[in-house]
Design a protein around this motif. Structure first.
Motif, PDB file in Angstrom:
ATOM      1  N   SER A 117       0.811  -1.216   0.000  1.00  0.00           N
ATOM      2  CA  SER A 117       0.000   0.000   0.000  1.00  0.00           C
ATOM      3  C   SER A 117       0.845   1.267   0.000  1.00  0.00           C
ATOM      4  N   THR A 118       2.020   1.223   0.617  1.00  0.00           N
ATOM      5  CA  THR A 118       2.846   2.430   0.676  1.00  0.00           C
ATOM      6  C   THR A 118       3.432   2.781  -0.688  1.00  0.00           C
ATOM      7  N   LEU A 119       3.412   1.836  -1.630  1.00  0.00           N
ATOM      8  CA  LEU A 119       3.955   2.091  -2.964  1.00  0.00           C
ATOM      9  C   LEU A 119       2.991   2.866  -3.846  1.00  0.00           C
ATOM     10  N   PHE A 120       1.693   2.596  -3.698  1.00  0.00           N
ATOM     11  CA  PHE A 120       0.766   3.165  -4.685  1.00  0.00           C
ATOM     12  C   PHE A 120      -0.576   3.616  -4.129  1.00  0.00           C
ATOM     13  N   SER A 121      -0.834   3.458  -2.837  1.00  0.00           N
ATOM     14  CA  SER A 121      -2.139   3.880  -2.315  1.00  0.00           C
ATOM     15  C   SER A 121      -2.247   5.407  -2.374  1.00  0.00           C
ATOM     16  N   GLY A 122      -3.447   5.884  -2.543  1.00  0.00           N
ATOM     17  CA  GLY A 122      -3.677   7.332  -2.562  1.00  0.00           C
ATOM     18  C   GLY A 122      -3.460   7.928  -3.940  1.00  0.00           C
ATOM     19  N   ASP A 123      -4.381   8.767  -4.337  1.00  0.00           N
ATOM     20  CA  ASP A 123      -4.329   9.434  -5.640  1.00  0.00           C
ATOM     21  C   ASP A 123      -3.340  10.594  -5.599  1.00  0.00           C
ATOM     22  N   ALA A 124      -3.028  11.147  -6.767  1.00  0.00           N
ATOM     23  CA  ALA A 124      -2.181  12.348  -6.824  1.00  0.00           C
ATOM     24  C   ALA A 124      -2.799  13.444  -5.970  1.00  0.00           C
ATOM     25  N   GLN A 142      24.150   6.995  -7.969  1.00  0.00           N
ATOM     26  CA  GLN A 142      22.793   6.688  -7.513  1.00  0.00           C
ATOM     27  C   GLN A 142      21.941   7.940  -7.333  1.00  0.00           C
ATOM     28  N   LYS A 143      22.571   9.104  -7.463  1.00  0.00           N
ATOM     29  CA  LYS A 143      21.861  10.353  -7.213  1.00  0.00           C
ATOM     30  C   LYS A 143      20.649  10.475  -8.144  1.00  0.00           C
ATOM     31  N   ASN A 144      19.518  10.817  -7.534  1.00  0.00           N
ATOM     32  CA  ASN A 144      18.263  11.023  -8.268  1.00  0.00           C
ATOM     33  C   ASN A 144      17.846   9.798  -9.079  1.00  0.00           C
ATOM     34  N   ARG A 145      18.264   8.621  -8.621  1.00  0.00           N
ATOM     35  CA  ARG A 145      17.895   7.372  -9.267  1.00  0.00           C
ATOM     36  C   ARG A 145      17.365   6.391  -8.208  1.00  0.00           C
ATOM     37  N   ILE A 146      16.553   5.457  -8.652  1.00  0.00           N
ATOM     38  CA  ILE A 146      15.992   4.441  -7.764  1.00  0.00           C
ATOM     39  C   ILE A 146      16.099   3.089  -8.454  1.00  0.00           C
ATOM     40  N   MET A 147      16.573   2.107  -7.702  1.00  0.00           N
ATOM     41  CA  MET A 147      16.637   0.738  -8.228  1.00  0.00           C
ATOM     42  C   MET A 147      15.432  -0.046  -7.732  1.00  0.00           C
ATOM     43  N   MET A 148      14.784  -0.741  -8.648  1.00  0.00           N
ATOM     44  CA  MET A 148      13.670  -1.620  -8.309  1.00  0.00           C
ATOM     45  C   MET A 148      14.141  -3.055  -8.528  1.00  0.00           C
ATOM     46  N   ILE A 149      14.127  -3.844  -7.460  1.00  0.00           N
ATOM     47  CA  ILE A 149      14.585  -5.231  -7.529  1.00  0.00           C
ATOM     48  C   ILE A 149      13.392  -6.152  -7.304  1.00  0.00           C
ATOM     49  N   GLU A 181      -6.701  22.390 -12.308  1.00  0.00           N
ATOM     50  CA  GLU A 181      -5.443  22.268 -11.567  1.00  0.00           C
ATOM     51  C   GLU A 181      -4.665  21.031 -12.023  1.00  0.00           C
ATOM     52  N   ASN A 182      -3.366  21.181 -12.131  1.00  0.00           N
ATOM     53  CA  ASN A 182      -2.504  20.034 -12.419  1.00  0.00           C
ATOM     54  C   ASN A 182      -1.800  19.620 -11.130  1.00  0.00           C
ATOM     55  N   THR A 183      -1.940  18.336 -10.752  1.00  0.00           N
ATOM     56  CA  THR A 183      -1.327  17.819  -9.531  1.00  0.00           C
ATOM     57  C   THR A 183      -0.304  16.761  -9.899  1.00  0.00           C
ATOM     58  N   ILE A 184       0.873  16.861  -9.295  1.00  0.00           N
ATOM     59  CA  ILE A 184       1.926  15.884  -9.542  1.00  0.00           C
ATOM     60  C   ILE A 184       1.812  14.772  -8.509  1.00  0.00           C
ATOM     61  N   GLY A 185       1.659  13.550  -8.978  1.00  0.00           N
ATOM     62  CA  GLY A 185       1.587  12.394  -8.091  1.00  0.00           C
ATOM     63  C   GLY A 185       2.806  11.507  -8.247  1.00  0.00           C
ATOM     64  N   VAL A 186       2.985  10.599  -7.297  1.00  0.00           N
ATOM     65  CA  VAL A 186       4.093   9.633  -7.348  1.00  0.00           C
ATOM     66  C   VAL A 186       3.546   8.256  -6.999  1.00  0.00           C
ATOM     67  N   GLU A 187       3.886   7.279  -7.824  1.00  0.00           N
ATOM     68  CA  GLU A 187       3.460   5.901  -7.619  1.00  0.00           C
ATOM     69  C   GLU A 187       4.599   4.985  -8.044  1.00  0.00           C
ATOM     70  N   LEU A 188       4.888   3.972  -7.244  1.00  0.00           N
ATOM     71  CA  LEU A 188       5.948   3.020  -7.565  1.00  0.00           C
ATOM     72  C   LEU A 188       5.310   1.645  -7.686  1.00  0.00           C
ATOM     73  N   ASN A 189       5.089   1.230  -8.911  1.00  0.00           N
ATOM     74  CA  ASN A 189       4.281   0.033  -9.141  1.00  0.00           C
ATOM     75  C   ASN A 189       5.127  -1.062  -9.791  1.00  0.00           C
ATOM     76  N   PHE A 190       5.405  -2.123  -9.018  1.00  0.00           N
ATOM     77  CA  PHE A 190       6.225  -3.224  -9.532  1.00  0.00           C
ATOM     78  C   PHE A 190       5.545  -3.936 -10.690  1.00  0.00           C
ATOM     79  N   ASN A 191       4.227  -4.057 -10.639  1.00  0.00           N
ATOM     80  CA  ASN A 191       3.516  -4.794 -11.688  1.00  0.00           C
ATOM     81  C   ASN A 191       3.711  -4.150 -13.056  1.00  0.00           C
TER      82      ASN A 191
END
Length: 693
Positions: A345-352, A400-407, A649-659
């Motif tokens: 849930s912490t990866l993708f719950s909640g809308d922008a 690694q700056k400003n980068r994220i690894m997904m394993i 309004e334009n809202t910036i959201g963040v979601e990290l979705n492995f699928n």
């Protein structure tokens, strides 16, 4: 000797509980205080033996008893009059059936004050911790106290060191977690996951003269905290110091007891989110497995009024995981690292624009997330869901700056020979090495991918669509222009009609300022308005029923086939001519007006024609450059949105979705293969029909 030989012996004590009619779900509350008791006794005796060896046999004989007792107390690991002054252990007390009750009570009261508090020897309501007093009362009532105590007295942990006893604790607590229906992951983290977390931490630290401070804000019984410390100590000579906090009375007591037999450990009791006991501390390493999906409504006011500034945003009250995440980040020193276990849930719950999305955005904006590792399902003892390790790093390597690894380590496991509750898999040593090595190399592989952090950002662009009829016309084009306060021309919001009659099904209205009502049915005009007329007006639906608004020179209705308001002229020169005005709404309102000096109470019925608008939003890929981002939004709109619209309004959201990242589509079967299968099925059906005849 292998300490795990005692696992079955300890668990066998539950047989007596079962035979006494004690429910299985209650077993942990009976077993915890006695496990703590034998753990304390064995460690105190071992500490005493080590003290003798340290002093030396000859010097020990010469030392005064009072001085010896003071030396033991100075160790700060606890004290017991029976053990040190009377040279009697729990097993000695159990030998005399007749004096057992008195001796056992004296034995428990022979402990130092802190130990008695943790065990709950003199517990009063609300200060129970392990509540051994309450457990003893229940066992006495069942007439099994002596038998139960004898079973525990046979468990001798003296030959084992802290790390070995911690290992035994982990195995016992795991079984407690299985039967006590704890929230997933709240009580116990499996040993293989602790080993993986330890290896990740070890891969990011170096030998140093600097003390390594390790912190767990939801330490429970200390499984993860002490497990990580023990594994770090096997690999490094660096001194470690552990800090933990938990508000579960019994688990805190177990962790506190364990901490006293470690060189440098501080365990505190309380709710981390509202009462941080280490508010002035920062740490080199933070680790945690906070509870999943647990509401924080019980202390919402304290969280909302928090003055520490650690909570940038407040997530949904039904799940406090991201509160713990923000707290842990606030506890990291300038070079700190963290490994935190969460569910998905912490990866993708909640809308922008939601707190959850804003927390993720804040974390990525500050560039604290180094990697996220998806663990296999069926890894935890009381949940089969996917879990994730968030790797936090305040001193990321330049590449690694400003980068994220997904394993995606979902397949990096071995199957257990025998299931342990929901746990059917474990991450073995080879897979641990593979995962940690992948993280250290920080390169793309089949199961790992590296992204610029903005890859996970997206635009949620709100728009207002203007509905049009079949010919593309909106009623908005019929609205007259008028100067606004700024002197700019803009269209008015609606056109007000002056009706002479309204008909809709059985409803007919010809009076639009109503002052009369049926006094036999209603006590007042207001009652007539609230009890009948208001409901009648609200039920008018021009899309389902034929609604006709008549005025002095025209009739208005909505043509569903054309999706347009139609004006039918009734004047002499245009009588019968119908004019489509475009898609819009016919709005009928009834309002109650109180009496004034000139007018009585009255009901006013009004009719307006308005354009038809729809609020909508589009999800559009994000670009870091502001102008490039706006151009991408415009291009998307021109390609996919065909109705007239206005930007909202334009809202910036963040979601990290492995699928989305690691999704593998199943290859489509060929048409020939499908047709052959259909043919075979038809043949089978024909054979069945023949047999039935």
């Amino acid at each position: 000797m292998n300490i795990l030989q005692y696992e079955s012996k300890i668990w066998a004590t539950a047989d007596l509980l079962r035979g006494s009619g004690i429910k299985e779900s209650e077993w942990p509350s009976f077993m915890m205080p006695f496990f703590a008791l034998v753990m304390i006794e064995s460690r105190l005796i071992r500490m005493f033996d080590e003290l003798k060896a340290e002093i030396g046999e000859e010097a020990f004989k010469e030392i005064q008893q009072e001085d010896l007792y003071d030396l033991i107390k100075d160790k700060g690991q606890g004290y017991n009059v029976f053990i040190f002054e009377k040279n009697q252990s729990l097993s000695d007390i159990c030998k005399n059936d007749k004096s057992f009750d008195i001796d056992f009570d004296a034995y428990l009261h022979g402990f130092d004050g802190e130990t008695k508090d943790l065990l709950g020897v003199d517990a009063v309501e609300g200060e129970k911790f392990l509540d051994i007093r309450g457990v003893i009362a229940k066992l006495k009532a069942k007439k099994v106290l002596l038998g139960y105590t004898k079973l525990w007295a046979e468990i001798d942990l003296k030959p084992f060191n802290n790390s070995e006893i911690t290992t035994l604790e982990e195995h016992i607590k795991r079984k407690w977690a299985d039967i006590s229906a704890e929230t997933a992951g709240e009580q116990y983290t499996p040993d293989d996951v602790i080993a993986l977390i330890s290896d990740i931490v070890a891969s990011k630290i170096e030998e140093s003269d600097k003390l390594l401070k390790i912190y767990d804000c939801t330490c429970g019984g200390g499984n993860m905290l002490f497990g990580v410390e023990d594994r770090i100590n096997k690999k490094f000579k660096r001194l470690t110091q552990t800090y933990g906090q938990d508000w579960n009375d019994a688990l805190y007591a177990l962790a506190k007891i364990e901490s006293r037999f470690r060189p440098d450990s501080k365990i505190e009791h309380g709710n981390t989110l509202v009462d941080d006991k280490f508010d002035n501390e920062e740490f080199d390493v933070v680790i945690a497995n906070p509870p999943y999906g647990v509401s924080w409504s019980g202390y919402a006011k304290d969280i909302q009024n928090d003055k520490t500034e650690r909570f940038k945003f407040l997530p949904s009250i039904s799940d406090g995981q991201l509160l713990f995440m923000q707290h842990l980040i606030s506890k990291l020193d300038s070079n700190g690292i963290g490994v935190v276990v969460h569910n998905g849930s912490t990866l993708f719950s909640g809308d922008a624009g939601s707190a959850e999305s804003n927390i993720r955005k804040w974390m990525l904006d500050t560039d604290i997330v180094e990697a996220i590792i998806q663990l296999p399902t069926d890894e935890f003892f009381n949940t089969a869901i996917y879990t994730y390790l968030w790797i936090l790093n305040k001193n990321k390597h330049p590449n690694q700056k400003n980068r994220i690894m997904m394993i995606n380590a979902a397949e990096k496991f071995s199957a257990l020979n025998r299931n342990k509750g929901s746990k059917r898999k474990y991450i073995d040593k080879n897979h641990r090495y593979e995962i940690v090595n992948t993280l250290s190399l920080y390169e793309d592989y089949e199961y790992s991918k590296i992204f610029d952090k903005t890859f996970f950002y997206f635009n949620k662009q709100s728009i207002t669509l203007t509905d049009t009829d079949k010919s593309g016309l909106s009623f908005e084009s019929n609205l007259p222009l008028k100067n606004n306060k700024a002197g700019e021309l803009e269209r008015v919001k609606s056109i007000k009609l002056e009706p002479t009659s309204i008909t809709c099904g059985s409803l007919e209205l010809s009076n639009f300022t109503i002052t009369e009502y049926d006094i036999a049915k209603y006590a007042s005009l207001l009652d007539y308005y609230t009890e009948e007329l208001k409901a009648q007006i609200s039920q008018i639906d021009y899309l389902d029923q034929q609604l006709i608004i008549s005025t002095e020179g025209a009739q208005y209705y909505f043509d569903v086939n054309q999706n347009s308001i139609v004006k039918k002229h009734m004047s002499d020169n245009k009588e019968g001519v119908e004019e489509t005005l475009g898609c819009g709404k016919i709005v009928i309102k009834a309002s109650f007006k109180k009496a004034t000096k000139k007018q009585p109470n009255r009901i006013i019925i009004s009719v307006e024609l308005t354009p038809s608008f729809q609020k909508d939003f589009e999800i559009i890929p994000y670009h870091e450059d502001e102008q490039e981002n706006f151009s991408a939004i415009e291009e998307f709109m021109s390609r996919y949105i065909k109705k007239p619209f206005k930007y909202g309004e334009n809202t910036i959201g963040v979601e990290l979705n492995f699928n989305k990242i690691f999704y593998k589509s199943e290859p489509l079967r060929s048409a020939t293969e499908i047709l052959n299968e259909i043919s075979q099925l038809n043949d089978s059906l024909s054979e069945l029909e023949k047999r039935m005849i």
